[in-house]
Scaffold this motif. Structure first.
Motif, PDB file in Angstrom:
ATOM      1  N   THR A   1      -1.291   4.850   0.844  1.00 16.71           N
ATOM      2  CA  THR A   1      -1.393   5.150   2.189  1.00 16.71           C
ATOM      3  C   THR A   1      -0.457   4.916   2.912  1.00 16.71           C
ATOM      4  O   THR A   1      -0.641   6.074   3.862  1.00 16.71           O
ATOM      5  CB  THR A   1      -2.095   3.076   2.166  1.00 16.71           C
ATOM      6  OG1 THR A   1      -3.055   2.817   1.692  1.00 16.71           O
ATOM      7  CG2 THR A   1      -2.212   3.496   3.623  1.00 16.71           C
TER       8      THR A   1
ATOM      9  N   ASN B   1       0.921  -1.272   0.372  1.00 19.10           N
ATOM     10  CA  ASN B   1       0.327  -0.233   0.300  1.00 19.10           C
ATOM     11  C   ASN B   1       0.701   1.410   0.249  1.00 19.10           C
ATOM     12  O   ASN B   1       0.944   2.151   0.855  1.00 19.10           O
ATOM     13  CB  ASN B   1      -1.276  -0.058   1.309  1.00 19.10           C
ATOM     14  CG  ASN B   1      -0.569  -0.145   2.666  1.00 19.10           C
ATOM     15  OD1 ASN B   1       0.871  -0.501   2.613  1.00 19.10           O
ATOM     16  ND2 ASN B   1      -1.100  -0.098   4.133  1.00 19.10           N
TER      17      ASN B   1
ATOM     18  N   ALA C   1      -6.288  -2.329   4.153  1.00 21.78           N
ATOM     19  CA  ALA C   1      -5.757  -1.692   5.177  1.00 21.78           C
ATOM     20  C   ALA C   1      -5.268  -2.780   5.708  1.00 21.78           C
ATOM     21  O   ALA C   1      -5.900  -2.782   6.725  1.00 21.78           O
ATOM     22  CB  ALA C   1      -7.607  -1.105   5.171  1.00 21.78           C
TER      23      ALA C   1
ATOM     24  N   ILE D   1      -9.246   3.988   2.547  1.00 16.46           N
ATOM     25  CA  ILE D   1      -8.628   2.873   2.764  1.00 16.46           C
ATOM     26  C   ILE D   1      -9.311   1.046   2.840  1.00 16.46           C
ATOM     27  O   ILE D   1     -10.495   1.059   3.994  1.00 16.46           O
ATOM     28  CB  ILE D   1      -7.462   2.673   3.562  1.00 16.46           C
ATOM     29  CG1 ILE D   1      -7.211   4.133   4.281  1.00 16.46           C
ATOM     30  CG2 ILE D   1      -6.258   1.826   3.123  1.00 16.46           C
ATOM     31  CD1 ILE D   1      -6.250   4.595   2.473  1.00 16.46           C
TER      32      ILE D   1
END
Lengths: 101, 444
Positions: B179, B176, B318, B313
């Motif tokens: 993120t 990610n 996540a 997310i």
């Protein structure tokens, strides 16, 4: 038992992007100076599922992006800050195109 | 601004496509961006899609011609196998109960499944009131998430192009990077937070699979393995039946792999040579080798928060994943989180507010759903499963007992209790067993 395949043959089953291009933009860059000086484990040379991290005849780690399947293993396995990881550019990069996934 | 979307979704995997489906059905203007050549091109899973949310996204998907369908087989036969070097002791459950629709588990191959789901989303877009204003775009890599002067996420940058939206759903998968870029997760995520999955798709005639696994063409089996499968490394193995292939693979704790100096594909080769596996894959041909990192399912791995001003997310970005020994759940969590993120977008639009306070609804929804309820409820089980004893001691003990119990020879047969006792003292200890069973009883 299916016929036994070497890793090279297994990697041969994978469909890569821009396979015909000789000049591709690597999406991972490795500061191998770190691997070859202070790193205590050189773990990427064995945890990488595609064997992209190799050891040359002088025992030095080097990285080849061509077989990379973007799995992410080295992004976490390297705790020495040697691996810079991005996703491959769709046009200029390499990376996978899974047939099955 | 007319060219502004209600939402931009980064990633055309299951989380992103599920969000897109909900948005399309509710006439929202959105742009989904997938970096692969098509949705699914970059995705790998074991994999079984558990749960029934697919029926919500694609109602009565099972009535579609099976040859057109995106899924492989529905699971009606489940098996958990403990392995030592020569034996396999399985808990095996098969039931017509699983034949009822909506199915409770579907074996999928992501390259096919995600592409199929993307087609369904496109159909929903075409039928929506904003058919010309919502898009599924492939072959585009998002470089950056954009923020306005107040720090609210308001778009993305891909190459030289910028796209703007009231909200962004990041559904980029376990690796990610965005993120991390928006500051919701640390730049470096250590190896003990993830596992490496390796898999082979082994082609086999549909009839052979049906006969070998006692299936009927569309019914399927999911088999998980503990013990010898992973050659001393934390993790487990799996074998799932597709229509005309098997998915065989391992999920290996990356930190343990690093410490034990082992190569994932060597372990996979060894696993395939185990008599129990060799018998199942005999005659098949490896048509694709694949690998991907997968979250460990430990909640300590989750991003600090899964929402911020204008952004959410979803899915494995996540770290929504769980393996508590019963099933490896991740794709169902992706689906549900995508749906809930989309609901949050719609409510935010209604309220005219995309601030952090409003986005928190997404967190609340996830907390109320089975996703975070289960992840919280079974953290102990996740950690028990990751105990070193689960790698060898326990599987060895189970197999040792099995061998004694099922052996009939010309010597007097001891009582099962004595056999079990012998197996315990040889492979583990009563103390260890008690400790683990107490944990298991408490956590499962």
């Amino acid at each position: 038992m299916p016929e036994k395949k070497s890793l090279q043959e297994k990697l041969g089953t994978i469909n890569y992007r821009n396979q015909a291009k000789s000049d591709i933009k690597a999406h991972i860059s490795v500061d191998t100076d770190i691997c070859n000086s202070t790193c205590p484990h050189q773990c990427t040379t064995y945890v990488c599922p595609a064997d992209c991290y190799k050891i040359d005849e002088n025992g030095k780690v080097y990285f080849q992006v061509e077989d990379c399947i973007e799995c992410g293993t080295c992004l976490y396995a390297c705790d020495q800050g040697a691996v810079s990881w991005e996703f491959p550019d769709p046009e200029e990069g390499r990376g996978v195109n899974w047939n099955y996934g | 601004m007319d060219d502004k979307f209600d939402c931009i979704i980064v990633g055309g995997g299951i989380a992103g496509l599920s969000a897109a489906m909900e948005l399309a059905k509710n006439d929202m203007k959105f742009l989904l961006i997938e970096r692969g050549e098509f949705a699914g091109a970059k995705n790998v899973s074991g994999g079984v899609l558990w749960g029934t949310d697919l029926a919500r996204l694609v109602p009565e998907y099972w009535t579609e011609d099976p040859d057109e369908a995106g899924w492989e087989r529905f699971v009606n036969h489940r098996r958990l196998t403990f392995m030592d070097d020569q034996s396999a002791f399985s808990f095996d459950f098969k039931s017509d109960h699983f034949d009822a629709q909506p199915y409770k588990g579907l074996v999928v191959l992501r390259s096919k499944f995600d592409r199929w789901l993307a087609d369904k989303v496109q159909e929903a877009i075409d039928q929506s009131e904003v058919a010309m204003e919502s898009f599924l775009a492939t072959n585009i890599l998002v470089d950056k998430v954009l923020k306005d002067e107040n720090g609210k996420v308001n778009g993305i940058k891909a190459g030289e192009e910028e796209f703007f939206a009231d909200s962004v759903i990041i559904a980029e998968g376990v690796n990610n990077l965005l993120t991390r870029q928006v500051g919701l997760q640390d730049e470096y995520v250590p190896a003990d937070h993830v596992m490496t999955g390796v898999k082979e798709v082994i082609r086999m005639d549909r009839e052979t699979i049906d006969e070998r696994f006692q299936l009927d063409g569309l019914s399927g089996m999911s088999n998980e393995f503990l013990g010898y499968a992973t050659d001393g490394v934390e993790g487990g193995g799996f074998l799932y039946t597709n229509r005309a292939s098997l998915s065989v693979g391992l999920v290996l704790g990356l930190k343990d792999l690093r410490e034990k100096v082992k190569k994932p594909y060597d372990i996979l080769n060894k696993f395939k040579e185990h008599p129990a596996i060799a018998d199942m894959i005999r005659g098949g041909e490896v048509v694709e080798y694949s690998a991907h990192v997968v979250s460990s399912g430990d909640m300590r791995v989750m991003p600090e928060e899964i929402y911020a001003d204008g952004v959410m997310i979803a899915g494995e970005a996540a770290n929504l994943l769980m393996n508590a020994g019963k099933a490896i759940q991740g794709m169902d969590y992706a689906m549900r989180s995508g749906i809930l993120a989309a609901e949050t977008v719609m409510e935010a639009k209604e309220a005219g507010d995309f601030s952090k306070q409003q986005m928190k609804t997404y967190r609340d929804k996830l907390e109320e759903s089975y996703v975070l309820k289960d992840m919280r409820g079974f953290q102990g089980a996740v950690q028990t499963l990751h105990q070193p004893e689960m790698v060898d001691e326990i599987p060895d003990l189970v197999c040792d007992f099995g061998r004694k119990f099922f052996t009939v020879d010309d010597s007097p047969t001891p009582k099962a209790r004595k056999m079990f006792s012998e197996a315990v003292s040889k492979n583990s200890s009563w103390w260890n067993l008690m400790r683990l069973s107490l944990k298991a009883a408490k956590n499962l």
